[in-house]
Design a protein around this motif. Structure first.
Motif, PDB file in Angstrom:
ATOM      1  N   ASP A 142     -56.366 -33.983-104.638  1.00  0.00           N
ATOM      2  CA  ASP A 142     -55.359 -33.595-105.626  1.00  0.00           C
ATOM      3  C   ASP A 142     -55.931 -33.473-107.027  1.00  0.00           C
ATOM      4  O   ASP A 142     -55.306 -32.860-107.904  1.00  0.00           O
ATOM      5  N   GLN A 143     -57.110 -34.063-107.258  1.00  0.00           N
ATOM      6  CA  GLN A 143     -57.725 -34.036-108.589  1.00  0.00           C
ATOM      7  C   GLN A 143     -59.087 -33.348-108.583  1.00  0.00           C
ATOM      8  O   GLN A 143     -59.807 -33.403-109.580  1.00  0.00           O
ATOM      9  N   LEU A 144     -59.432 -32.704-107.475  1.00  0.00           N
ATOM     10  CA  LEU A 144     -60.774 -32.125-107.379  1.00  0.00           C
ATOM     11  C   LEU A 144     -60.981 -31.019-108.415  1.00  0.00           C
ATOM     12  O   LEU A 144     -62.032 -30.949-109.059  1.00  0.00           O
ATOM     13  N   THR A 145     -59.991 -30.156-108.592  1.00  0.00           N
ATOM     14  CA  THR A 145     -60.119 -29.090-109.589  1.00  0.00           C
ATOM     15  C   THR A 145     -60.245 -29.677-110.987  1.00  0.00           C
ATOM     16  O   THR A 145     -61.084 -29.235-111.783  1.00  0.00           O
ATOM     17  N   THR A 146     -59.436 -30.676-111.287  1.00  0.00           N
ATOM     18  CA  THR A 146     -59.540 -31.358-112.582  1.00  0.00           C
ATOM     19  C   THR A 146     -60.929 -31.962-112.765  1.00  0.00           C
ATOM     20  O   THR A 146     -61.522 -31.878-113.850  1.00  0.00           O
ATOM     21  N   ALA A 147     -61.459 -32.581-111.707  1.00  0.00           N
ATOM     22  CA  ALA A 147     -62.776 -33.218-111.800  1.00  0.00           C
ATOM     23  C   ALA A 147     -63.864 -32.210-112.142  1.00  0.00           C
ATOM     24  O   ALA A 147     -64.729 -32.461-112.991  1.00  0.00           O
ATOM     25  N   ILE A 148     -63.809 -31.044-111.503  1.00  0.00           N
ATOM     26  CA  ILE A 148     -64.846 -30.033-111.761  1.00  0.00           C
ATOM     27  C   ILE A 148     -64.685 -29.446-113.153  1.00  0.00           C
ATOM     28  O   ILE A 148     -65.666 -29.228-113.881  1.00  0.00           O
ATOM     29  N   PHE A 149     -63.442 -29.173-113.568  1.00  0.00           N
ATOM     30  CA  PHE A 149     -63.225 -28.717-114.940  1.00  0.00           C
ATOM     31  C   PHE A 149     -63.740 -29.739-115.946  1.00  0.00           C
ATOM     32  O   PHE A 149     -64.278 -29.379-117.005  1.00  0.00           O
ATOM     33  N   ALA A 150     -63.571 -31.027-115.640  1.00  0.00           N
ATOM     34  CA  ALA A 150     -63.922 -32.091-116.585  1.00  0.00           C
ATOM     35  C   ALA A 150     -65.413 -32.172-116.862  1.00  0.00           C
ATOM     36  O   ALA A 150     -65.830 -32.808-117.841  1.00  0.00           O
ATOM     37  N   THR A 151     -66.237 -31.533-116.042  1.00  0.00           N
ATOM     38  CA  THR A 151     -67.679 -31.555-116.282  1.00  0.00           C
ATOM     39  C   THR A 151     -68.067 -30.735-117.513  1.00  0.00           C
ATOM     40  O   THR A 151     -69.256 -30.529-117.769  1.00  0.00           O
ATOM     41  N   ALA A 152     -67.076 -30.296-118.281  1.00  0.00           N
ATOM     42  CA  ALA A 152     -67.356 -29.681-119.588  1.00  0.00           C
ATOM     43  C   ALA A 152     -68.200 -30.595-120.462  1.00  0.00           C
ATOM     44  O   ALA A 152     -68.982 -30.123-121.303  1.00  0.00           O
ATOM     45  N   LEU A 153     -68.046 -31.911-120.287  1.00  0.00           N
ATOM     46  CA  LEU A 153     -68.798 -32.869-121.103  1.00  0.00           C
ATOM     47  C   LEU A 153     -70.027 -33.415-120.373  1.00  0.00           C
ATOM     48  O   LEU A 153     -70.597 -34.429-120.783  1.00  0.00           O
ATOM     49  N   ALA A 154     -70.466 -32.730-119.332  1.00  0.00           N
ATOM     50  CA  ALA A 154     -71.643 -33.173-118.580  1.00  0.00           C
ATOM     51  C   ALA A 154     -72.894 -33.319-119.442  1.00  0.00           C
ATOM     52  O   ALA A 154     -73.711 -34.223-119.213  1.00  0.00           O
ATOM     53  N   PRO A 155     -73.122 -32.471-120.463  1.00  0.00           N
ATOM     54  CA  PRO A 155     -74.327 -32.647-121.283  1.00  0.00           C
ATOM     55  C   PRO A 155     -74.409 -33.983-122.005  1.00  0.00           C
ATOM     56  O   PRO A 155     -75.497 -34.376-122.443  1.00  0.00           O
ATOM     57  N   VAL A 156     -73.289 -34.692-122.152  1.00  0.00           N
ATOM     58  CA  VAL A 156     -73.344 -36.011-122.789  1.00  0.00           C
ATOM     59  C   VAL A 156     -74.291 -36.924-122.006  1.00  0.00           C
ATOM     60  O   VAL A 156     -75.105 -37.648-122.588  1.00  0.00           O
ATOM     61  N   PHE A 157     -74.191 -36.881-120.683  1.00  0.00           N
ATOM     62  CA  PHE A 157     -75.075 -37.706-119.857  1.00  0.00           C
ATOM     63  C   PHE A 157     -76.533 -37.309-120.069  1.00  0.00           C
ATOM     64  O   PHE A 157     -77.409 -38.167-120.261  1.00  0.00           O
ATOM     65  N   THR A 158     -76.825 -35.998-120.031  1.00  0.00           N
ATOM     66  CA  THR A 158     -78.202 -35.542-120.184  1.00  0.00           C
ATOM     67  C   THR A 158     -78.793 -35.973-121.519  1.00  0.00           C
ATOM     68  O   THR A 158     -79.928 -36.460-121.592  1.00  0.00           O
ATOM     69  N   GLU A 159     -78.015 -35.808-122.576  1.00  0.00           N
ATOM     70  CA  GLU A 159     -78.523 -36.134-123.908  1.00  0.00           C
ATOM     71  C   GLU A 159     -78.824 -37.621-124.053  1.00  0.00           C
ATOM     72  O   GLU A 159     -79.855 -38.011-124.607  1.00  0.00           O
ATOM     73  N   ILE A 160     -77.914 -38.451-123.563  1.00  0.00           N
ATOM     74  CA  ILE A 160     -78.134 -39.904-123.698  1.00  0.00           C
ATOM     75  C   ILE A 160     -79.251 -40.366-122.780  1.00  0.00           C
ATOM     76  O   ILE A 160     -80.134 -41.132-123.185  1.00  0.00           O
ATOM     77  N   ALA A 161     -79.238 -39.881-121.531  1.00  0.00           N
ATOM     78  CA  ALA A 161     -80.184 -40.389-120.532  1.00  0.00           C
ATOM     79  C   ALA A 161     -81.609 -39.922-120.778  1.00  0.00           C
ATOM     80  O   ALA A 161     -82.562 -40.691-120.586  1.00  0.00           O
ATOM     81  N   PHE A 162     -81.776 -38.671-121.232  1.00  0.00           N
ATOM     82  CA  PHE A 162     -83.123 -38.101-121.253  1.00  0.00           C
ATOM     83  C   PHE A 162     -83.604 -37.653-122.628  1.00  0.00           C
ATOM     84  O   PHE A 162     -84.797 -37.409-122.802  1.00  0.00           O
ATOM     85  N   ASN A 163     -82.714 -37.524-123.590  1.00  0.00           N
ATOM     86  CA  ASN A 163     -83.123 -36.965-124.872  1.00  0.00           C
ATOM     87  C   ASN A 163     -82.859 -37.880-126.061  1.00  0.00           C
ATOM     88  O   ASN A 163     -82.982 -37.459-127.204  1.00  0.00           O
ATOM     89  N   SER A 164     -82.453 -39.111-125.794  1.00  0.00           N
ATOM     90  CA  SER A 164     -82.248 -40.063-126.891  1.00  0.00           C
ATOM     91  C   SER A 164     -83.534 -40.844-127.133  1.00  0.00           C
ATOM     92  O   SER A 164     -84.480 -40.790-126.346  1.00  0.00           O
ATOM     93  N   ALA A 165     -83.547 -41.588-128.236  1.00  0.00           N
ATOM     94  CA  ALA A 165     -84.731 -42.387-128.586  1.00  0.00           C
ATOM     95  C   ALA A 165     -84.771 -43.714-127.832  1.00  0.00           C
ATOM     96  O   ALA A 165     -85.724 -44.475-127.964  1.00  0.00           O
ATOM     97  N   LEU A 166     -83.744 -44.011-127.048  1.00  0.00           N
ATOM     98  CA  LEU A 166     -83.704 -45.267-126.312  1.00  0.00           C
ATOM     99  C   LEU A 166     -84.736 -45.273-125.190  1.00  0.00           C
ATOM    100  O   LEU A 166     -85.070 -44.217-124.641  1.00  0.00           O
ATOM    101  N   PRO A 167     -85.246 -46.441-124.816  1.00  0.00           N
ATOM    102  CA  PRO A 167     -86.109 -46.507-123.631  1.00  0.00           C
ATOM    103  C   PRO A 167     -85.326 -46.087-122.396  1.00  0.00           C
ATOM    104  O   PRO A 167     -84.124 -46.324-122.289  1.00  0.00           O
TER     105      PRO A 167
END
Length: 445
Positions: A142-167
């Protein structure tokens, strides 16, 4: 006094016919995605395609990062096709309904996987929505379409995980946690914010992701975790990409003829539909006319790009593919052309070039304001497009480019301000305002 055009809905298909229709629609999307994978391996050697996919998974992917620049033409399209195939599999496994919104969602995923969504970065948000479903004791389908649309903010994960200054030992768990939290809260945020524009922007999740993204990015920037977003925009691939888009449109037309021997017969009634969300052209007008409409709006988007002389690249093809998908849930020729014309007029009246990336994107993705033209008339659509091209130039900075649906955010703001004025001043608006309204289910996406 202007005459209202009634929207005549076809009889609901029988359960067996509906199941067949949904199977064909899902296969159409899957075959389109498979075609993108095949295209990727046709234009580049297999080894280069695989290396290109690897390069796409971890670098910055904020707006606007053309994955053709990062992973090559082959890697970009193979990655997009594979991600969309996984989404098709999720619909098949969960039994989620393949309605107009689902078709729009899947095509949008294919398009945005060319410049922001990857096989890696979507999973935290999807997990967050799944956790929301578990908390609410709702089935994931019932929420699958919403879940896929919600990946609009997927780059937040990439930026924090791989492109931040944190170890890395801290950045990856932090990125996962924030991604899951975004996925958990965004369904209710999107449902609430829908009321701000009342369905006059088709990209409700873009508006919700923009508002939520402003909060998230403000916190991250206060800790110095988000850099200034770069931009990658390629050129020189016009011919192969034009052939690919033409094949996509031909596939949609073929599916229309499979499902309806005379799909053009219902097209006029579909063009009288205002397209205000939540709109489902499949349910209201039938699969044949809807698929034919998807091909028509996709052709209009392609023609716009060719006439303005803009480049065909990952983000631009993504915009065209998204228009094709939303031809199933709100967009048609009569309501997108005024908005496109307004964007171009706005660009000519300001120091923007018609081939500037921001203008091209505003012309393609700004068509989410199509219900404004559909409900109030083409002159209001023209004004919406004129305003949108300016608003869209600045809203990306609010979320540091990490909301992939930046034009959806801008369009939500335009619709929230413009449509109350249209309701006040226009004759159509007064009839809509004064007419007794039936309860409408507020969608999350």
């Amino acid at each position: 006094m202007e005459a209202e055009h009634p929207v005549i809905s076809p009889a609901a298909p029988e359960p067996d016919a509906l199941a067949r229709q949904q199977r064909i629609l899902l296969r159409l999307v899957a075959l389109t995605a498979l075609g993108c994978v095949a295209f990727g391996f046709a234009v580049d050697p297999p080894g280069e395609v695989l290396r290109g996919i690897g390069r796409i998974l971890t670098p910055t992917d904020v707006l606007i990062t053309d994955f053709v620049d990062v992973g090559g033409l082959g890697g970009a399209f193979a990655q997009a096709g594979l991600l969309t195939l996984l989404a098709c599999g999720a619909y098949r496994i969960t039994g989620a309904s393949v309605n107009g919104s689902a078709v729009g969602c899947l095509y949008m995923l294919l398009g945005f996987a060319l410049f922001g969504k990857t096989l890696l970065n979507v999973w935290p948000i999807l997990a967050g929505v799944a956790l929301y479903c578990r908390f609410r004791e709702e089935p994931l389908r019932d929420q699958l379409t919403t879940a896929i649309f919600a990946t609009a903010l997927a780059p937040v994960f990439t930026e924090i995980a791989f492109n931040s200054a944190l170890p890395r030992a801290a950045s990856v768990p932090l990125g996962l946690l924030i991604g899951v939290l975004i996925g958990f809260v965004i369904p209710v945020v999107a449902r609430q914010l829908f009321r701000a524009h009342n369905g006059f922007s088709l990209y409700n999740m873009g508006f919700a992701a923009g508002v939520l993204g402003v909060v998230v990015i403000a916190v991250l920037q206060s800790y110095g975790l988000t850099p200034q977003p770069p931009m990658a925009w390629t050129s020189g691939h016009d011919l192969p990409l034009l052939v690919l888009v033409a094949l996509m449109l031909a596939g949609v037309i073929a599916a229309a003829l499979v499902l309806d021997r005379r799909p053009w017969q219902g097209l006029l009634a579909l063009h009288r539909d205002p397209g205000q969300a939540p709109a489902d052209f499949l349910a209201a007008h039938g699969a044949g006319p809807t698929l034919l409409n998807m091909a028509v709006v996709g052709a209009i988007g392609t023609l716009l790009v060719l006439l303005t002389g803009a480049d065909l690249n990952g983000p631009v093809v993504g915009g065209i593919v998204s228009i094709i998908g939303f031809g199933a849930c709100g967009k048609h020729a009569a309501n997108i052309v005024p908005v496109m014309a307004g964007v171009l007029l706005g660009a000519l009246a300001k120091p923007f070039g018609l081939t500037d990336p921001g203008v091209v994107w505003a012309a393609l993705f700004g068509t989410c304001l199509a219900p404004v033209a559909g409900r109030f008339g083409p002159h209001w659509g023209l004004l919406a497009g004129f305003l949108h091209v300016s608003v869209g130039q600045v809203t990306g900075a609010f979320t540091a480019g990490l909301n992939l649906y930046g034009n959806g955010f801008a369009a939500g703001l335009v619709a929230a301000v413009l449509t109350p004025v249209a309701l006040l001043l226009s004759r159509r608006g007064r009839r809509v305002r004064d007419r007794p309204q039936e309860p409408v289910e507020v969608p999350a996406a």
